[in-house]
Write a protein that holds these residues in place. Structure first.
Motif, PDB file in Angstrom:
ATOM      1  N   SER A 149      37.411  68.893 -24.781  1.00 62.18           N
ATOM      2  CA  SER A 149      37.194  67.929 -23.704  1.00 62.18           C
ATOM      3  C   SER A 149      36.992  66.513 -24.226  1.00 62.18           C
ATOM      4  CB  SER A 149      35.980  68.338 -22.862  1.00 62.18           C
ATOM      5  OG  SER A 149      34.789  68.258 -23.620  1.00 62.18           O
ATOM      6  N   LEU A 150      36.673  66.368 -25.509  1.00 67.52           N
ATOM      7  CA  LEU A 150      36.478  65.049 -26.091  1.00 67.52           C
ATOM      8  C   LEU A 150      37.757  64.503 -26.734  1.00 67.52           C
ATOM      9  CD1 LEU A 150      32.890  65.466 -27.542  1.00 67.52           C
ATOM     10  CD2 LEU A 150      33.620  63.683 -25.943  1.00 67.52           C
ATOM     11  N   PHE A 151      38.871  65.246 -26.577  1.00 70.11           N
ATOM     12  CA  PHE A 151      40.154  64.801 -27.106  1.00 70.11           C
ATOM     13  C   PHE A 151      41.208  64.664 -26.009  1.00 70.11           C
ATOM     14  CE2 PHE A 151      38.039  66.017 -30.927  1.00 70.11           C
ATOM     15  CZ  PHE A 151      38.616  65.283 -31.949  1.00 70.11           C
ATOM     16  N   SER A 152      40.787  64.688 -24.767  1.00 64.41           N
ATOM     17  CA  SER A 152      41.745  64.586 -23.668  1.00 64.41           C
ATOM     18  C   SER A 152      42.060  63.127 -23.357  1.00 64.41           C
ATOM     19  CB  SER A 152      41.187  65.270 -22.416  1.00 64.41           C
ATOM     20  OG  SER A 152      40.116  64.510 -21.874  1.00 64.41           O
ATOM     21  N   GLN A 153      43.106  62.930 -22.573  1.00 63.91           N
ATOM     22  CA  GLN A 153      43.496  61.581 -22.177  1.00 63.91           C
ATOM     23  C   GLN A 153      42.373  60.884 -21.425  1.00 63.91           C
ATOM     24  OE1 GLN A 153      46.907  61.491 -19.578  1.00 63.91           O
ATOM     25  NE2 GLN A 153      47.353  59.336 -20.008  1.00 63.91           N
ATOM     26  N   SER A 154      41.673  61.615 -20.567  1.00 68.30           N
ATOM     27  CA  SER A 154      40.563  61.018 -19.817  1.00 68.30           C
ATOM     28  C   SER A 154      39.431  60.596 -20.743  1.00 68.30           C
ATOM     29  CB  SER A 154      40.040  62.013 -18.772  1.00 68.30           C
ATOM     30  OG  SER A 154      41.022  62.298 -17.805  1.00 68.30           O
ATOM     31  N   ALA A 155      39.146  61.430 -21.756  1.00 70.84           N
ATOM     32  CA  ALA A 155      38.087  61.078 -22.704  1.00 70.84           C
ATOM     33  C   ALA A 155      38.464  59.840 -23.501  1.00 70.84           C
ATOM     34  CB  ALA A 155      37.809  62.248 -23.639  1.00 70.84           C
ATOM     35  N   VAL A 156      39.713  59.767 -23.949  1.00 74.85           N
ATOM     36  CA  VAL A 156      40.162  58.606 -24.711  1.00 74.85           C
ATOM     37  C   VAL A 156      40.114  57.344 -23.847  1.00 74.85           C
ATOM     38  CG1 VAL A 156      42.135  57.579 -25.904  1.00 74.85           C
ATOM     39  CG2 VAL A 156      41.569  59.983 -26.287  1.00 74.85           C
ATOM     40  N   ALA A 157      40.463  57.469 -22.578  1.00 77.17           N
ATOM     41  CA  ALA A 157      40.390  56.323 -21.668  1.00 77.17           C
ATOM     42  C   ALA A 157      38.951  55.844 -21.523  1.00 77.17           C
ATOM     43  CB  ALA A 157      40.967  56.700 -20.308  1.00 77.17           C
ATOM     44  N   GLN A 158      38.016  56.763 -21.470  1.00 76.14           N
ATOM     45  CA  GLN A 158      36.605  56.383 -21.365  1.00 76.14           C
ATOM     46  C   GLN A 158      36.128  55.706 -22.650  1.00 76.14           C
ATOM     47  OE1 GLN A 158      35.600  56.088 -18.545  1.00 76.14           O
ATOM     48  NE2 GLN A 158      34.777  57.934 -17.591  1.00 76.14           N
TER      49      GLN A 158
END
Length: 299
Positions: A149-158
């Motif tokens: 969950s810390l390597f997803s697109q949403s995490a990177v955007a955050q």
């Protein structure tokens, strides 16, 4: 054995190995950090790579206390301690209180960091204020895999959102360099938020062997200025200086893929748990080779 307790991520243990004069921090079946007792330098030199976030050519190395950094995933606190000693205000996010306790009591992590948040890393970055940090160090590997969950697109955007406009992300990914499928998907996901991405491996001797690979990402070009003066200030013979001097020689190219063959890793489509099975097996074997079976069975 200096300490051992069961916590939220499993058994957290600190032990000294007399023969090599080193101290280890263990989480379950992983060594998540360690230092040489004689110097307190990290036994894993790659954990000094994130110091390069302050060695970009565009940085002035202000050092006046105005710079802010976030470390997600603590280990023994190598990066947090190093940046703190450079007068950077450091916040730490660590999900396991026992890891933080061990880092402060046995590995010299300063107790006067800017902030310590004992919580899930994804929750923290989702809720943190925008444009807060100059640097983010993201290192959450344990047990043979990374929290997907810390390597997803949403995490990177955050992560991009909570960085300042010219901020820098250092993200450690543990895997096999020759596994280009996984490596290219991770790199492609980072590039959805950051136009400039480079990756450096701990070792490039055997591309089929699991290793740490540190991604550096920023809205601005990632060009380092690791000058002689900087290295002298660190201590030329220090592990940190030697690792940083050699880092750019170990670059892994992650931009040679066909865009049609990769897609961003998302919260809904996240193949990392499945793709990391082989890495987890390699990690298990590596731990057994690094230390005798008695170490794992008795403690």
């Amino acid at each position: 054995m200096l300490s051992r307790q069961e916590s939220v991520t499993g058994w957290i243990a600190v032990s000294d190995e007399v023969e090599r004069d080193l101290r280890l921090l263990r989480s379950g079946h992983s060594i998540i950090g360690g230092h040489w007792n004689s110097t307190t330098e990290s036994i894993f030199g790659v954990f000094y790579y994130p110091d390069a976030v302050r060695l970009l050519a565009r940085n002035a190395l202000i050092g006046d206390g105005s710079e802010r950094a976030l470390q997600i995933g603590l280990g023994i606190g190598v990066s947090a301690r190093s940046l703190h000693e450079q007068n950077v205000r450091v916040d730490v996010v660590e999900i396991d209180p026992a890891v933080y306790k061990a880092a402060t009591e046995y590995f010299f992590l300063p107790k006067n960091l800017n902030g310590v948040h004992l919580q899930d890393g994804r929750q923290f970055i989702d809720e943190a204020p925008a444009s807060t940090y100059d640097y983010i160090v993201h290192d959450v590997f344990t047990g043979g895999s990374v929290p997907s969950s810390l390597f997803s697109q949403s995490a990177v955007a955050q992560l991009k959102r909570i960085l300042k406009p010219d901020g820098v992300l250092a993200m450690n990914y543990v895997g096999v360099p020759s596994d280009t499928r996984t490596l290219h998907h991770v790199a492609h996901t980072i590039r959805t938020a950051f136009p400039h991405v480079r990756c450096f491996a701990e070792t490039t001797g055997d591309l089929d062997t699991m290793t740490n690979m540190m991604f550096f990402a920023s809205p601005e070009p990632v060009e380092f200025d690791i000058s002689r003066d900087v290295i002298e200030a660190m201590g030329r013979d220090s592990i940190r200086a030697r690792m940083l001097v050699d880092m750019e020689k170990k670059e892994i190219r992650t931009d040679g893929y066909n865009a049609e063959d990769v897609r961003p890793i998302t919260d809904d489509w996240n193949p990392l748990p499945e793709w990391q099975v082989d890495t987890a097996i390699q990690h298990w074997k590596a731990m057994r080779e690094m230390f005798p079976s008695e170490y794992w069975l008795n403690y």
